[in-house]
Write an enzyme that holds these catalytic residues in place. Sequence first.
Site, PDB file in Angstrom:
ATOM      1  N   ASP A 105      -1.094  -0.418   5.951  1.00 56.64           N
ATOM      2  CA  ASP A 105      -1.139   0.192   7.285  1.00 56.64           C
ATOM      3  C   ASP A 105      -2.494  -0.022   7.942  1.00 56.64           C
ATOM      4  O   ASP A 105      -2.745   0.458   9.027  1.00 56.64           O
ATOM      5  CB  ASP A 105      -0.803   1.677   7.229  1.00 56.64           C
ATOM      6  CG  ASP A 105      -1.808   2.452   6.390  1.00 56.64           C
ATOM      7  OD1 ASP A 105      -2.616   1.809   5.682  1.00 56.64           O
ATOM      8  OD2 ASP A 105      -1.788   3.684   6.438  1.00 56.64           O
TER       9      ASP A 105
ATOM     10  N   ASP B 127      -7.307  -1.017   3.974  1.00 58.46           N
ATOM     11  CA  ASP B 127      -6.861  -2.227   3.293  1.00 58.46           C
ATOM     12  C   ASP B 127      -6.966  -3.516   4.107  1.00 58.46           C
ATOM     13  O   ASP B 127      -6.373  -4.517   3.757  1.00 58.46           O
ATOM     14  CB  ASP B 127      -5.471  -2.067   2.661  1.00 58.46           C
ATOM     15  CG  ASP B 127      -4.486  -1.336   3.539  1.00 58.46           C
ATOM     16  OD1 ASP B 127      -3.815  -0.461   3.073  1.00 58.46           O
ATOM     17  OD2 ASP B 127      -4.400  -1.637   4.714  1.00 58.46           O
TER      18      ASP B 127
ATOM     19  N   ASP C 239       0.873  -1.155   0.000  1.00 55.90           N
ATOM     20  CA  ASP C 239       0.000   0.000   0.000  1.00 55.90           C
ATOM     21  C   ASP C 239       0.924   1.222   0.000  1.00 55.90           C
ATOM     22  O   ASP C 239       2.070   1.125   0.416  1.00 55.90           O
ATOM     23  CB  ASP C 239      -0.828  -0.093   1.292  1.00 55.90           C
ATOM     24  CG  ASP C 239      -1.602   1.157   1.580  1.00 55.90           C
ATOM     25  OD1 ASP C 239      -2.310   1.609   0.679  1.00 55.90           O
ATOM     26  OD2 ASP C 239      -1.495   1.659   2.704  1.00 55.90           O
TER      27      ASP C 239
HETATM   28  P1  ADP Z   1      -3.725   4.500  -0.065  1.00 59.06           P
HETATM   29  O1  ADP Z   1      -4.191   3.366  -0.889  1.00 59.06           O
HETATM   30  O2  ADP Z   1      -2.663   5.307  -0.760  1.00 59.06           O
HETATM   31  O3  ADP Z   1      -3.319   4.118   1.307  1.00 59.06           O
HETATM   32  P2  ADP Z   1      -6.439   5.294   0.679  1.00 59.06           P
HETATM   33  O4  ADP Z   1      -7.086   4.093   0.104  1.00 59.06           O
HETATM   34  O5  ADP Z   1      -6.395   5.432   2.146  1.00 59.06           O
HETATM   35  O6  ADP Z   1      -4.974   5.522   0.067  1.00 59.06           O
HETATM   36  O7  ADP Z   1      -7.173   6.594   0.100  1.00 59.06           O
HETATM   37  C1  ADP Z   1      -7.250   6.789  -1.301  1.00 59.06           C
HETATM   38  C2  ADP Z   1      -7.648   8.175  -1.659  1.00 59.06           C
HETATM   39  O8  ADP Z   1      -8.959   8.442  -1.189  1.00 59.06           O
HETATM   40  C3  ADP Z   1      -6.793   9.241  -1.022  1.00 59.06           C
HETATM   41  O9  ADP Z   1      -5.643   9.490  -1.788  1.00 59.06           O
HETATM   42  C4  ADP Z   1      -7.733  10.432  -1.019  1.00 59.06           C
HETATM   43  O10 ADP Z   1      -7.748  11.067  -2.268  1.00 59.06           O
HETATM   44  C5  ADP Z   1      -9.084   9.795  -0.784  1.00 59.06           C
HETATM   45  N1  ADP Z   1      -9.475   9.832   0.626  1.00 59.06           N
HETATM   46  C6  ADP Z   1      -9.615   8.776   1.442  1.00 59.06           C
HETATM   47  N2  ADP Z   1      -9.993   9.156   2.681  1.00 59.06           N
HETATM   48  C7  ADP Z   1     -10.069  10.516   2.644  1.00 59.06           C
HETATM   49  C8  ADP Z   1     -10.375  11.516   3.606  1.00 59.06           C
HETATM   50  N3  ADP Z   1     -10.673  11.214   4.880  1.00 59.06           N
HETATM   51  N4  ADP Z   1     -10.350  12.800   3.218  1.00 59.06           N
HETATM   52  C9  ADP Z   1     -10.030  13.127   1.946  1.00 59.06           C
HETATM   53  N5  ADP Z   1      -9.723  12.235   1.014  1.00 59.06           N
HETATM   54  C10 ADP Z   1      -9.737  10.943   1.325  1.00 59.06           C
HETATM   55 MG    MG Z   2      -3.423   3.262   3.227  1.00 58.21          MG
END
Ligand code: ADP
Ligand code: MG
Length: 620
Positions: A513, A517, A321
């Site tokens: 993390d 996921d 991730d």
């Molecule tokens: P990653 O896979 O990189 O860990 P996440 O799955 O946690 O990222 O989130 C993916 C995308 O969703 C973020 O890059 C953001 O654009 C959006 N996102 C998720 N949660 C939030 C939040 N609480 N506020 C704003 N944007 C969010």
């Molecule tokens: Mg993440």
Amino acid sequence: MNKKQKRMLIRIILSAVLLIIFNMFQVEGLLGFILNLIPYCIIGCDVLIGAFKGIMNRQPFDENFLMAIATVGAIVLKDFNEAIAVMLFYQIGELFQSYAIGKSRKSIATLMDIRPDYANVEENGNFLTVDPYEVEVGSIITILPGEKVPIDGIIIEGQTVLDVVALTGESVPKEVGINDEVLSGSVNISGLIKIQTTKEFDESTASKILDLVENASNLKSKSENFISKFARVYTPIVVYSALALATIIPIINYLTNNPVELSKWIYRALTFLVISCPCALVISIPLSFFAGIGAASSQGILIKGSNYLETLANVKLIMLDKTGTLTKGVFVVNDIHHSEDENYLIKLAAYGEYYSNHPIAKCIIKKYGKEIDETKISDVKEIAGKGIICNYKGNQLAVGNDKLMNQLKINYEKCESIGTIVHVSLEDQYLGHLVINDVIKENTEEAIEKLKEMGVKDIYMLTGDNEKVAKDVAEKVKIENIHYQLLPNEKLEIVKKILDVKPKGQKLAFVGDGINDAPALTISDIGIAMGALGSDAAIEAADVVLMDDDLLKLVKAIKLSKKTLRIVYQNIIFAIVVKVGSLFLGAFGFADMWLAIFADVGVMVIAVLNAMRILFLKKE
Ligand code: ADP
Ligand code: MG
């Protein structure tokens, strides 16, 4: 040494001394027989009882049984010395093994040291020491210098340095101050702090970790299962072969009118039985895994069972991730675009993110930096991989990425900067967006390189973030395969697809993390949670928990598992070769009972010592 081990040591010494004395003053006849029974019973009573119980439970074929018939047989043949010696060495081996297990347990016990046993609460100006179970969420507790933090919480008064080595294996103390989170199990080194608890004792980090470690030995690896199955088949075969050995040739001799030589063949059969005891295998393999888990936990790597240690050693594909795994997940707001009133934009974004735990949310709230009036927000919905929708003073407030804006059919401005874009809209009105950037962890590049060196074939990056950020990070840390703009269920789909096509022996690890996921962590061959301290979802969903944020721990974990497995295989092969060899020697009369005893105890001691090496592999 514990009490039980000391008692055993006394029994060993006592019977050895008696054995020597009786050999100096040979007493014949019934008196001699009775005298010899004394050291035999001292040393062997528990084995005899164990064998008897086994027979009563209709599961007779275990080591106790082998030892019991071999020694009773020797007594019948009037070979008292042999009978006593077999028991003596068998018990020495057992003592040795229990000592070794105690030793590896101790290295896990250092970890057990994190168990807090009281909490200081203040009531009407008086300090009370209470059971941490009784402390309710939101209570204020005081932690004096030198004390363990009993419950997770936030510092509301004071600052100090915390020793977190028992939690993360990280020996550098951590400075903390007001509003910082402290985790149970860390030790307060310097100053008095007051914290407001955020969890119950049961739910706190220390309790969670202890549960996990205590249950680790329940999940058996394939090699362990193999060994117990093996022993179940092997022991009866050996016993029946011994029976055949003792009877067939004497019967043939009898029928052909040759000297029967019954006692010679019984002696050979008994030797055969002693040699065949599978102790070395039965003991050293679980011990090796146990030592592996112990060594890992002392470095802040929690492995939930020996089966995962085995899987870890065969990891050939890794999916990572991005946010929080490759990067720190500590965003900074770098830019604000298309907004008439920047302060208003940040304020609304912070209000929207108020209840979210996402690293993005934390950084926006930090940027805003002012009190948030919770009464103005309601109906908060966090949409994983997209963002937040909530009700702000009666209007719909949305804070999130392109996908969220598309879902709500709001016209938003495309942004060309590299970074995670957080749009803000109120009702149908687009207010602008923030560009925020994450920082790649110092060790990420090195860790990826080492993983490739170790023979991990494919490394993938999966992220919910946009294409630009994904490509930028991937290029910097040298990951070739990337998938971006994924919703959590799309991450899951990709994991499934790869699981379907990969060869069976090559294991797929998902490293995340825990935020968004957990499903992917659960479905992959082995789920590894990074920096999981404090994140319950990750601790629960993952099979391996890396306690701090260091990706190099992943490299360490794989190395350790490979070493453990190598030692396990060495022991299996060594024991089987020596056993089979001496079984043949015994059957053809080239080995007497003494050789048999030394082969048995010798193999066991060497195998156990070999297993113990894992504990000393610790830090390089
Ligand atoms: P990653 O896979 O990189 O860990 P996440 O799955 O946690 O990222 O989130 C993916 C995308 O969703 C973020 O890059 C953001 O654009 C959006 N996102 C998720 N949660 C939030 C939040 N609480 N506020 C704003 N944007 C969010
Ligand atoms: Mg993440």
